[in-house]
Design a protein around this motif. Sequence first.
Motif, PDB file in Angstrom:
ATOM      1  N   GLN A  30      37.511  37.117  36.144  1.00  0.00           N
ATOM      2  CA  GLN A  30      36.090  37.364  36.351  1.00  0.00           C
ATOM      3  C   GLN A  30      35.626  36.845  37.722  1.00  0.00           C
ATOM      4  OE1 GLN A  30      33.569  38.743  34.281  1.00  0.00           O
ATOM      5  NE2 GLN A  30      35.141  39.489  32.881  1.00  0.00           N
ATOM      6  N   ASN A  31      36.094  35.662  38.104  1.00  0.00           N
ATOM      7  CA  ASN A  31      35.643  35.048  39.359  1.00  0.00           C
ATOM      8  C   ASN A  31      36.325  35.609  40.599  1.00  0.00           C
ATOM      9  OD1 ASN A  31      33.876  33.340  37.968  1.00  0.00           O
ATOM     10  ND2 ASN A  31      35.470  31.798  37.688  1.00  0.00           N
ATOM     11  N   ASN A  32      37.541  36.122  40.438  1.00  0.00           N
ATOM     12  CA  ASN A  32      38.314  36.583  41.603  1.00  0.00           C
ATOM     13  C   ASN A  32      38.222  38.080  41.855  1.00  0.00           C
ATOM     14  OD1 ASN A  32      39.249  33.979  42.210  1.00  0.00           O
ATOM     15  ND2 ASN A  32      40.901  34.173  40.737  1.00  0.00           N
ATOM     16  N   ASN A  33      37.444  38.801  41.046  1.00  0.00           N
ATOM     17  CA  ASN A  33      37.303  40.242  41.223  1.00  0.00           C
ATOM     18  C   ASN A  33      35.830  40.621  41.251  1.00  0.00           C
ATOM     19  OD1 ASN A  33      40.144  41.521  40.932  1.00  0.00           O
ATOM     20  ND2 ASN A  33      40.055  39.952  39.345  1.00  0.00           N
ATOM     21  N   SER A  34      35.429  41.287  42.306  1.00  0.00           N
ATOM     22  CA  SER A  34      34.050  41.769  42.401  1.00  0.00           C
ATOM     23  C   SER A  34      33.905  43.028  41.560  1.00  0.00           C
ATOM     24  CB  SER A  34      33.701  42.077  43.867  1.00  0.00           C
ATOM     25  OG  SER A  34      34.444  43.207  44.302  1.00  0.00           O
ATOM     26  N   ASP A  35      32.663  43.429  41.336  1.00  0.00           N
ATOM     27  CA  ASP A  35      32.425  44.681  40.629  1.00  0.00           C
ATOM     28  C   ASP A  35      33.085  45.840  41.372  1.00  0.00           C
ATOM     29  OD1 ASP A  35      30.950  43.152  38.882  1.00  0.00           O
ATOM     30  OD2 ASP A  35      29.019  44.088  39.345  1.00  0.00           O
ATOM     31  N   GLU A  36      33.044  45.801  42.694  1.00  0.00           N
ATOM     32  CA  GLU A  36      33.654  46.855  43.496  1.00  0.00           C
ATOM     33  C   GLU A  36      35.168  46.875  43.318  1.00  0.00           C
ATOM     34  OE1 GLU A  36      31.419  44.576  44.774  1.00  0.00           O
ATOM     35  OE2 GLU A  36      29.711  45.948  44.771  1.00  0.00           O
ATOM     36  N   ASP A  37      35.779  45.683  43.180  1.00  0.00           N
ATOM     37  CA  ASP A  37      37.224  45.608  42.932  1.00  0.00           C
ATOM     38  C   ASP A  37      37.570  46.276  41.600  1.00  0.00           C
ATOM     39  OD1 ASP A  37      37.588  44.091  45.260  1.00  0.00           O
ATOM     40  OD2 ASP A  37      37.515  42.180  44.176  1.00  0.00           O
ATOM     41  N   ILE A  38      36.765  46.000  40.586  1.00  0.00           N
ATOM     42  CA  ILE A  38      37.018  46.564  39.257  1.00  0.00           C
ATOM     43  C   ILE A  38      36.844  48.082  39.296  1.00  0.00           C
ATOM     44  CG2 ILE A  38      36.248  46.592  36.851  1.00  0.00           C
ATOM     45  CD1 ILE A  38      35.445  43.608  37.260  1.00  0.00           C
ATOM     46  N   VAL A  39      35.801  48.554  39.968  1.00  0.00           N
ATOM     47  CA  VAL A  39      35.587  49.995  40.101  1.00  0.00           C
ATOM     48  C   VAL A  39      36.784  50.635  40.796  1.00  0.00           C
ATOM     49  CG1 VAL A  39      34.205  51.759  41.287  1.00  0.00           C
ATOM     50  CG2 VAL A  39      33.065  49.925  40.031  1.00  0.00           C
ATOM     51  N   ALA A  40      37.280  50.010  41.850  1.00  0.00           N
ATOM     52  CA  ALA A  40      38.416  50.569  42.596  1.00  0.00           C
ATOM     53  C   ALA A  40      39.657  50.678  41.714  1.00  0.00           C
ATOM     54  CB  ALA A  40      38.711  49.715  43.826  1.00  0.00           C
ATOM     55  N   VAL A  41      39.912  49.678  40.885  1.00  0.00           N
ATOM     56  CA  VAL A  41      41.078  49.725  40.006  1.00  0.00           C
ATOM     57  C   VAL A  41      40.902  50.812  38.956  1.00  0.00           C
ATOM     58  CG1 VAL A  41      42.395  48.445  38.276  1.00  0.00           C
ATOM     59  CG2 VAL A  41      41.751  47.339  40.412  1.00  0.00           C
ATOM     60  N   ILE A  42      39.700  50.944  38.399  1.00  0.00           N
ATOM     61  CA  ILE A  42      39.460  52.012  37.428  1.00  0.00           C
ATOM     62  C   ILE A  42      39.691  53.370  38.086  1.00  0.00           C
ATOM     63  CG2 ILE A  42      37.706  53.165  36.015  1.00  0.00           C
ATOM     64  CD1 ILE A  42      36.468  50.340  35.562  1.00  0.00           C
ATOM     65  N   ARG A  43      39.151  53.554  39.262  1.00  0.00           N
ATOM     66  CA  ARG A  43      39.241  54.844  39.954  1.00  0.00           C
ATOM     67  C   ARG A  43      40.653  55.164  40.454  1.00  0.00           C
ATOM     68  NH1 ARG A  43      35.271  57.827  38.582  1.00  0.00           N
ATOM     69  NH2 ARG A  43      33.193  57.111  39.090  1.00  0.00           N
ATOM     70  N   LYS A  44      41.342  54.159  41.029  1.00  0.00           N
ATOM     71  CA  LYS A  44      42.624  54.403  41.690  1.00  0.00           C
ATOM     72  C   LYS A  44      43.841  53.966  40.881  1.00  0.00           C
ATOM     73  CE  LYS A  44      40.456  53.798  46.173  1.00  0.00           C
ATOM     74  NZ  LYS A  44      40.346  52.944  47.343  1.00  0.00           N
ATOM     75  N   GLY A  45      43.629  53.116  39.863  1.00  0.00           N
ATOM     76  CA  GLY A  45      44.739  52.576  39.095  1.00  0.00           C
ATOM     77  C   GLY A  45      45.389  51.426  39.842  1.00  0.00           C
ATOM     78  N   ARG A  46      46.314  50.752  39.166  1.00  0.00           N
ATOM     79  CA  ARG A  46      47.059  49.653  39.791  1.00  0.00           C
ATOM     80  C   ARG A  46      48.316  49.414  38.976  1.00  0.00           C
ATOM     81  NH1 ARG A  46      44.093  44.181  40.529  1.00  0.00           N
ATOM     82  NH2 ARG A  46      43.197  45.258  42.300  1.00  0.00           N
ATOM     83  N   ASN A  47      49.425  49.263  39.651  1.00  0.00           N
ATOM     84  CA  ASN A  47      50.715  49.063  38.992  1.00  0.00           C
ATOM     85  C   ASN A  47      50.908  50.141  37.922  1.00  0.00           C
ATOM     86  OD1 ASN A  47      51.165  46.794  40.629  1.00  0.00           O
ATOM     87  ND2 ASN A  47      50.103  45.482  39.185  1.00  0.00           N
TER      88      ASN A  47
END
Length: 141
Positions: free
Chosen positions: A98-115
């Motif tokens: 929660q503290n190390n990820n901004s809302d924009e970071d979470i949106v980017a992972v949802i949109r682009k995926g990760r691993n």
Amino acid sequence: MIPVIDGRPLVGALCAALLVAACQSGSDLPEWSPSDHDNNEKPTRQVTGDVAPGSEDDTLVDVAWQQNCATCHGPAGRGDGPQSRMFRVSDLTNPDFQNNNSDEDIVAVIRKGRNRMPAFANLPDKVVQGLVRFIRKQGGR
């Protein structure tokens, strides 16, 4: 040189012995069971924010979470979904996450995926924002 007993090569016996030895070696992966896919829990949450509870957007967020996220992240985002052990998914309620990820970071992972997480580029913006609010709420924010 292939060992021979009574004129027959021991290749088959050696292969069988190696196979048995390999199957008996320890593994850090847990054994799968059919109950790993039993998930009858209902999420204990309501999406809050600018989406009115019970609205069409709220329903879309809930459906998106259940179909795309809960399988790995679990009904409440704790990383305890039926496939979480296979993919070692993040506990989205963890204070470090929660503290190390901004809302924009979470949106980017949802949109682009990760691993191993697939991209969900076609989800509507309101649904993605609702998912971010859900993740934040589960983490106590």
